[in-house]
Design a protein around this motif. Structure first.
Motif, short mmCIF file in Angstrom:
data_model
loop_
_atom_site.label_atom_id
_atom_site.label_comp_id
_atom_site.label_asym_id
_atom_site.label_seq_id
_atom_site.Cartn_x
_atom_site.Cartn_y
_atom_site.Cartn_z
N GLY A 66 -86.34 70.67 -55.70
CA GLY A 66 -85.73 70.33 -54.53
C GLY A 66 -84.29 70.74 -54.27
N SER A 67 -84.20 70.81 -52.83
CA SER A 67 -82.81 70.96 -52.42
C SER A 67 -82.61 70.70 -50.81
CB SER A 67 -81.92 72.32 -52.83
OG SER A 67 -82.68 73.46 -52.17
N GLY A 68 -81.55 70.54 -50.40
CA GLY A 68 -81.29 70.33 -48.94
C GLY A 68 -81.83 68.87 -48.60
N THR A 69 -82.93 68.82 -48.14
CA THR A 69 -83.51 67.36 -47.62
C THR A 69 -84.82 67.09 -48.30
OG1 THR A 69 -84.91 68.32 -45.81
CG2 THR A 69 -82.69 67.45 -45.30
N ASP A 70 -85.60 67.95 -48.97
CA ASP A 70 -86.84 67.49 -49.69
C ASP A 70 -86.60 67.71 -51.06
OD1 ASP A 70 -88.45 69.32 -46.74
OD2 ASP A 70 -88.14 66.79 -47.13
N PHE A 71 -87.21 66.51 -51.82
CA PHE A 71 -87.08 66.66 -53.27
C PHE A 71 -88.53 66.11 -53.84
CE2 PHE A 71 -82.57 67.39 -53.11
CZ PHE A 71 -82.19 67.26 -52.02
N THR A 72 -88.66 66.39 -55.07
CA THR A 72 -89.75 66.11 -55.75
C THR A 72 -89.57 65.73 -57.24
OG1 THR A 72 -91.13 67.40 -54.47
CG2 THR A 72 -92.19 66.74 -56.55
N LEU A 73 -90.22 64.49 -57.46
CA LEU A 73 -90.24 64.34 -59.07
C LEU A 73 -91.47 64.44 -59.27
CD1 LEU A 73 -88.97 62.88 -61.59
CD2 LEU A 73 -89.94 60.69 -60.85
N SER A 74 -91.85 65.34 -60.44
CA SER A 74 -93.29 65.56 -60.90
C SER A 74 -93.45 65.09 -62.31
CB SER A 74 -93.32 67.00 -61.03
OG SER A 74 -93.08 67.53 -59.77
N ILE A 75 -94.80 64.46 -62.63
CA ILE A 75 -95.05 64.12 -63.76
C ILE A 75 -96.17 64.60 -64.27
CG2 ILE A 75 -95.44 61.71 -65.21
CD1 ILE A 75 -94.22 60.21 -62.93
N ASN A 76 -95.98 65.36 -65.38
CA ASN A 76 -97.13 66.26 -65.84
C ASN A 76 -97.81 65.27 -66.85
OD1 ASN A 76 -98.67 68.39 -66.48
ND2 ASN A 76 -97.44 68.97 -68.04
N ARG A 77 -99.10 65.01 -66.34
CA ARG A 77 -100.05 64.45 -67.36
C ARG A 77 -99.58 62.93 -67.49
NH1 ARG A 77 -102.23 68.86 -71.84
NH2 ARG A 77 -103.05 70.14 -70.43
N VAL A 78 -99.66 62.30 -66.71
CA VAL A 78 -99.28 60.80 -66.62
C VAL A 78 -99.61 59.95 -67.92
CG1 VAL A 78 -99.34 58.47 -65.32
CG2 VAL A 78 -98.78 60.40 -64.27
N GLU A 79 -98.85 59.17 -68.52
CA GLU A 79 -99.31 58.24 -69.75
C GLU A 79 -99.17 56.95 -68.98
OE1 GLU A 79 -97.28 59.47 -73.11
OE2 GLU A 79 -97.75 61.60 -73.22
N SER A 80 -99.49 55.97 -70.11
CA SER A 80 -99.70 54.67 -69.59
C SER A 80 -98.39 53.92 -69.49
CB SER A 80 -100.60 53.81 -70.43
OG SER A 80 -100.01 53.96 -71.79
N GLU A 81 -97.54 54.54 -70.05
CA GLU A 81 -96.21 53.96 -69.99
C GLU A 81 -95.35 54.41 -68.94
OE1 GLU A 81 -94.78 55.69 -73.75
OE2 GLU A 81 -93.56 57.22 -72.82
N ASP A 82 -95.86 55.27 -68.06
CA ASP A 82 -95.31 55.71 -66.80
C ASP A 82 -95.58 54.95 -65.81
OD1 ASP A 82 -96.18 59.18 -67.85
OD2 ASP A 82 -94.32 57.93 -68.43
N PHE A 83 -96.36 53.81 -65.76
CA PHE A 83 -96.69 53.09 -64.44
C PHE A 83 -95.57 51.97 -64.37
CE2 PHE A 83 -100.85 54.74 -63.81
CZ PHE A 83 -101.36 55.09 -65.01
N SER A 84 -94.93 52.44 -63.45
CA SER A 84 -93.75 51.77 -62.83
C SER A 84 -93.39 52.03 -61.57
CB SER A 84 -92.62 52.05 -63.89
OG SER A 84 -92.40 53.37 -64.12
N ILE A 85 -92.07 51.81 -61.24
CA ILE A 85 -91.64 52.09 -59.77
C ILE A 85 -90.56 53.32 -59.98
CG2 ILE A 85 -90.60 51.43 -57.72
CD1 ILE A 85 -91.48 48.50 -58.44
N TYR A 86 -90.63 54.16 -59.27
CA TYR A 86 -89.54 55.39 -59.08
C TYR A 86 -88.82 55.33 -58.08
CZ TYR A 86 -92.37 56.76 -63.06
OH TYR A 86 -93.04 56.93 -64.41
N TYR A 87 -87.52 55.37 -58.15
CA TYR A 87 -86.33 55.50 -56.97
C TYR A 87 -85.72 56.76 -56.96
CZ TYR A 87 -87.22 50.55 -56.76
OH TYR A 87 -87.70 49.18 -56.77
N CYS A 88 -85.23 57.30 -55.75
CA CYS A 88 -84.44 58.36 -55.87
C CYS A 88 -82.87 57.63 -55.10
CB CYS A 88 -84.64 59.54 -54.95
SG CYS A 88 -85.20 58.90 -53.07
N GLN A 89 -82.12 58.32 -55.79
CA GLN A 89 -80.77 57.85 -55.14
C GLN A 89 -79.80 59.20 -54.84
OE1 GLN A 89 -77.75 56.73 -58.07
NE2 GLN A 89 -76.77 55.29 -57.02
N GLN A 90 -79.23 58.85 -53.62
CA GLN A 90 -78.25 60.37 -53.26
C GLN A 90 -76.77 60.07 -53.58
OE1 GLN A 90 -75.85 60.49 -50.51
NE2 GLN A 90 -75.86 58.37 -49.92
#
Lengths: 108, 116
Positions: A66-90
């Motif tokens: 992403g760039s400008g105003t729209d951004f994406t975090l992708s997780i390919n094939r989620v694993e059990s350890e990935d269950f948590s909270i995700y934050y973006c920061q500018q």
């Protein structure tokens, strides 16, 4: 002031699924966005810097775009350890440091 | 390696003040901003402000003007945040974070509980 809006607030998935988390800025911020993961009772951990740059030690299943105003975090094939909270920061504006409201990734 | 060691949990009374510390090691303390972040129970991350230890310059989230005061001691590579006129709304975990355009290094957090 720049406002970051993350969606969805909660994402319910099963391990092995691939997911995309969104962060939208209230004005253009180029690629000045960073992603963090926070597990319960832990400090946040940097996953991606400047929208798409990888961080040493972070699994390759995490990627950003992403760039400008729209951004994406992708997780390919989620694993059990990935269950948590995700934050973006500018880090674009003089009031840099502002965070999005977070997306909770939970087990379906 | 970069490490940020924060002071321990605090139990404080309403109306009082508290000062928490963040001791840095593994990098040049005076060359990077130190950010402070608040996290109330069950809530997200809220940016409080930053200090540049090299010259003491600070910048605050307007919401925390008058509530938080950031300082730094170059001789001990320690950053401090003082919170004043505490209320129950100030009960939270407070993090310090090294900032080089982004925060790759965080302290472990300091729990502040405001209760009579």
């Amino acid at each position: 002031n720049i406002v970051l809006t993350q969606s969805p607030a909660t994402l319910s998935v099963t391990p092995g699924e691939s997911v995309s988390l969104s962060c939208r800025a209230s004005q253009s911020i180029s690629t000045s966005i960073h992603w963090y993961q926070q597990k319960s009772n832990e400090s946040p951990r940097l996953l991606i810097k400047y929208a798409s740059q990888s961080i040493s030690g972070i699994p390759s299943r995490f990627s950003g775009s992403g760039s400008g105003t729209d951004f994406t975090l992708s997780i390919n094939r989620v694993e059990s350890e990935d269950f948590s909270i995700y934050y973006c920061q500018q880090s674009y504006s003089s009031l840099y440091g502002t965070f999005g409201g977070g997306t909770k990734l939970e087990l379906k | 390696q970069v490490q940020l060691q924060q002071s321990g949990a605090e139990l404080v009374k309403p109306g009082s003040s508290v000062k928490i510390s963040c001791k840095a090691s593994g990098y040049t303390f005076t060359s990077y901003d130190m950010h402070w972040i608040k996290q109330q129970p069950g809530n997200g991350l809220e940016w409080i402000g930053w200090i540049y230890p090299g010259n003491g310059n600070t910048k605050y989230n307007q919401k925390f003007n008058g509530k938080a005061t950031l300082t730094a001691d170059k001789s001990s590579s320690t950053a401090y945040m003082q919170l004043s006129s505490l209320t129950s709304e100030d009960s939270a975990v407070y993090f310090c974070a090294h900032y080089g355009g982004y925060s790759a290094y965080w302290g472990q957090g300091t729990l502040v509980t405001v209760s009579s």
